[in-house]
Design a protein around this motif. Sequence first.
Motif, short mmCIF file in Angstrom:
data_model
loop_
_atom_site.label_atom_id
_atom_site.label_comp_id
_atom_site.label_asym_id
_atom_site.label_seq_id
_atom_site.Cartn_x
_atom_site.Cartn_y
_atom_site.Cartn_z
N ASP A 18 66.38 3.50 58.76
CA ASP A 18 66.74 2.10 58.50
C ASP A 18 67.60 1.99 57.25
OD1 ASP A 18 65.30 1.36 60.72
OD2 ASP A 18 63.54 0.67 59.61
N GLN A 19 67.21 2.71 56.21
CA GLN A 19 67.97 2.63 54.96
C GLN A 19 69.36 3.24 55.13
OE1 GLN A 19 66.73 1.00 52.08
NE2 GLN A 19 68.92 1.14 51.73
N ALA A 20 69.45 4.37 55.86
CA ALA A 20 70.75 5.00 56.10
C ALA A 20 71.67 4.05 56.86
CB ALA A 20 70.56 6.30 56.87
N GLU A 21 71.14 3.34 57.83
CA GLU A 21 71.95 2.39 58.59
C GLU A 21 72.39 1.23 57.72
OE1 GLU A 21 69.30 1.55 61.80
OE2 GLU A 21 70.07 3.18 63.07
N LYS A 22 71.53 0.80 56.80
CA LYS A 22 71.92 -0.28 55.88
C LYS A 22 73.10 0.14 55.01
CE LYS A 22 67.38 -2.52 55.43
NZ LYS A 22 66.24 -2.79 54.51
N PHE A 23 73.14 1.43 54.65
CA PHE A 23 74.25 1.94 53.83
C PHE A 23 75.52 2.14 54.66
CE2 PHE A 23 71.03 3.61 50.66
CZ PHE A 23 71.49 2.83 49.61
N GLY A 24 75.44 2.00 55.97
CA GLY A 24 76.62 2.13 56.81
C GLY A 24 76.82 3.49 57.43
N LEU A 25 75.84 4.38 57.32
CA LEU A 25 75.97 5.69 57.95
C LEU A 25 75.87 5.55 59.47
CD1 LEU A 25 73.86 8.00 55.60
CD2 LEU A 25 76.30 7.47 55.52
N ASP A 26 76.69 6.32 60.16
CA ASP A 26 76.79 6.26 61.62
C ASP A 26 76.53 7.66 62.17
OD1 ASP A 26 77.46 5.75 64.28
OD2 ASP A 26 79.61 6.05 63.88
N PHE A 27 75.36 7.89 62.70
CA PHE A 27 74.95 9.26 63.07
C PHE A 27 74.56 9.33 64.53
CE2 PHE A 27 72.06 6.96 60.25
CZ PHE A 27 71.08 6.55 61.14
N VAL A 105 69.85 15.17 56.12
CA VAL A 105 70.39 15.51 57.43
C VAL A 105 70.92 14.28 58.17
CG1 VAL A 105 68.99 17.59 57.64
CG2 VAL A 105 68.15 15.46 58.61
N PHE A 106 70.41 13.09 57.87
CA PHE A 106 71.02 11.89 58.44
C PHE A 106 72.48 11.79 57.99
CE2 PHE A 106 66.82 9.86 59.48
CZ PHE A 106 67.15 9.47 60.77
N ALA A 107 72.73 12.11 56.71
CA ALA A 107 74.11 12.09 56.20
C ALA A 107 74.95 13.20 56.82
CB ALA A 107 74.10 12.19 54.68
N HIS A 108 74.36 14.38 57.03
CA HIS A 108 75.08 15.46 57.71
C HIS A 108 75.50 15.02 59.11
CE1 HIS A 108 75.25 18.83 55.07
NE2 HIS A 108 73.94 19.03 54.99
N SER A 109 74.59 14.38 59.83
CA SER A 109 74.89 13.95 61.19
C SER A 109 76.02 12.92 61.19
CB SER A 109 73.64 13.36 61.84
OG SER A 109 73.89 12.99 63.17
N ASP A 110 76.03 12.04 60.19
CA ASP A 110 77.12 11.08 60.04
C ASP A 110 78.44 11.82 59.84
OD1 ASP A 110 78.21 8.23 59.01
OD2 ASP A 110 78.83 9.78 57.59
N GLU A 249 85.12 25.03 57.08
CA GLU A 249 86.23 24.45 56.34
C GLU A 249 85.90 23.10 55.70
OE1 GLU A 249 89.63 23.88 58.82
OE2 GLU A 249 88.53 22.75 60.35
N THR A 250 84.66 22.63 55.87
CA THR A 250 84.26 21.36 55.22
C THR A 250 82.93 21.52 54.47
OG1 THR A 250 83.11 20.61 57.22
CG2 THR A 250 85.42 19.95 56.99
N LYS A 251 82.57 22.72 54.10
CA LYS A 251 81.24 22.94 53.52
C LYS A 251 81.03 22.13 52.23
CE LYS A 251 77.95 26.45 52.00
NZ LYS A 251 76.86 25.88 52.83
N ILE A 252 82.02 22.14 51.34
CA ILE A 252 81.88 21.41 50.07
C ILE A 252 81.76 19.91 50.32
CG2 ILE A 252 83.04 20.81 47.90
CD1 ILE A 252 84.25 23.66 47.95
N MET A 253 82.63 19.39 51.17
CA MET A 253 82.57 17.97 51.52
C MET A 253 81.25 17.60 52.19
SD MET A 253 86.20 16.83 53.13
CE MET A 253 85.61 15.15 53.31
N ASN A 254 80.87 18.40 53.18
CA ASN A 254 79.70 18.11 54.00
C ASN A 254 78.43 18.10 53.16
OD1 ASN A 254 77.98 17.75 56.18
ND2 ASN A 254 78.89 19.36 57.41
N GLU A 255 78.27 19.14 52.34
CA GLU A 255 77.07 19.20 51.49
C GLU A 255 77.13 18.15 50.39
OE1 GLU A 255 74.61 20.61 52.40
OE2 GLU A 255 75.12 22.40 53.55
N GLY A 256 78.32 17.89 49.88
CA GLY A 256 78.46 16.86 48.86
C GLY A 256 78.13 15.48 49.40
N TRP A 257 78.60 15.21 50.63
CA TRP A 257 78.32 13.93 51.28
C TRP A 257 76.82 13.75 51.50
CZ3 TRP A 257 80.91 9.60 52.11
CH2 TRP A 257 80.53 8.72 53.12
#
Length: 461
Positions: A18-27, A105-110, A249-257
């Motif tokens: 619920d909180q992830a969706e409130k922040f706008g994450l789309d997973f 992992v919710f952010a990873h899925s997004d 090729e997106t490891k830094i971005m993905n983990e940072g996100w």
Amino acid sequence: MADQQIKLLEKAIKEIQDQAEKFGLDFFPMRFELCPADILYTFGAYGMPTRFSHWSFGKAFYRLKTQYDYNLSRIYELIINSDPCYAFLLDGNSLLQNKLVIAHVFAHSDFFKNNVHFAHTNRQMVETMAVHAQRIREYEFKYGRNEVEIFLDAVLALQEHINPYRLIKEPERQKPAEENKPETPYDDLWSLEDKDEPKLPVKEKKFPAEPEKDLLQFLMQHGHYLEDWQRDIIAMVREEVLYFWPQLETKIMNEGWATYWHVRIIRALDLSEEEAVEFAKMHSQVVQPSRMSLNPYLLGMKIFESIEKRWDQENKGESGREKIFEVRELENDISFIRNYLTEELVEELDLYLYQKVGHEWKIVEKDWIKVREGIVNKLVNCGYPYIVVEDGDYLGKGELYLRHCYEDRELDVPYLEKTLPYVYLLWGKPVHLETVIEGTTILFTYDGRKNSRQILRKDKK
């Protein structure tokens, strides 16, 4: 895990979603599984819950498991880029540890769902790999396990040498005779004009016409003595590497996100004082700097925070939050670092370039632009050597000529000489590799019996 603990975990998953969706994450729809350490580290070693068997995966498993047993490290997160998205939780984790993993992992899925570099990902790769594993088991039964494993050794030694930026080119086919028939009753008349024209000598075509980066595909299509089952194994391994490539090729971005968002999601929950302290300790371990390597969790998170802060301050017509969602969608690690790593961040994170001078490692550069470009250079081709096929019929004998696109990063010579026999096994004839060692262009050759070297030229100073 007791029923009461499972209920608490299910409640936490719902609150975090619920909180992830409130922040706008789309997973993607999420599926969580609780696993014991042995199972989790098996998945970590193989990269997937279902994959073919090979000794190198077992080696990776024992390394991970030993580090866990001696409390040197542990897998906090394991997520599969699929639809639905599967995430695995360690049943020995505390509730708060699993809360952090769930938010992460919710952010990873997004990221998997929305980053453009994952647009062509096979989201059913779990099932695909299970099919691959079954086919390879059938080949082991038919041709012998040792024979198949030796061949897999060769393919896996070259698995990173692919071209992920284009589709497989189908081999050209000859038109059947019926396709060459005249399309109209008058075509034969037009063709009479050409019959009296003098024929120029046909220029011999280069093979391949242009340098070919996808070594694995080239060997699969043109290897001299490969059988159908061997070409099939190369195709399966190549397909699996293509699946993993966007993650590389997106490891830094993905983990940072994911790190950026697990901080904000967990802080938005109603934590007790004890949980807040435990979370602070866990998060500090995740983003702890390293003297000898980049921590992708820390670097990626700091860049996203820097982007958000700068866009909010400079008011460029969009908020910082909108900007980081745009960056998440469009960039990979190279463009992310090159476009958004600032002088202030280089100084804050104390980033520098270092190399071995004599017997000691020394800092050789702290200028922020050179540091940024040094980081970018190490990310080109996901850090793997860039090698192309120059000639598939070298000396007119069907030998293979490879060229290392040298950019001030030398190949590891012992590794090179151990790898050439694998290329020979797949190609079937002598192989040559051109590279630069200490300012000298050298041609390494393996002819099926031994390695040899030939100096081609010495660079002028």
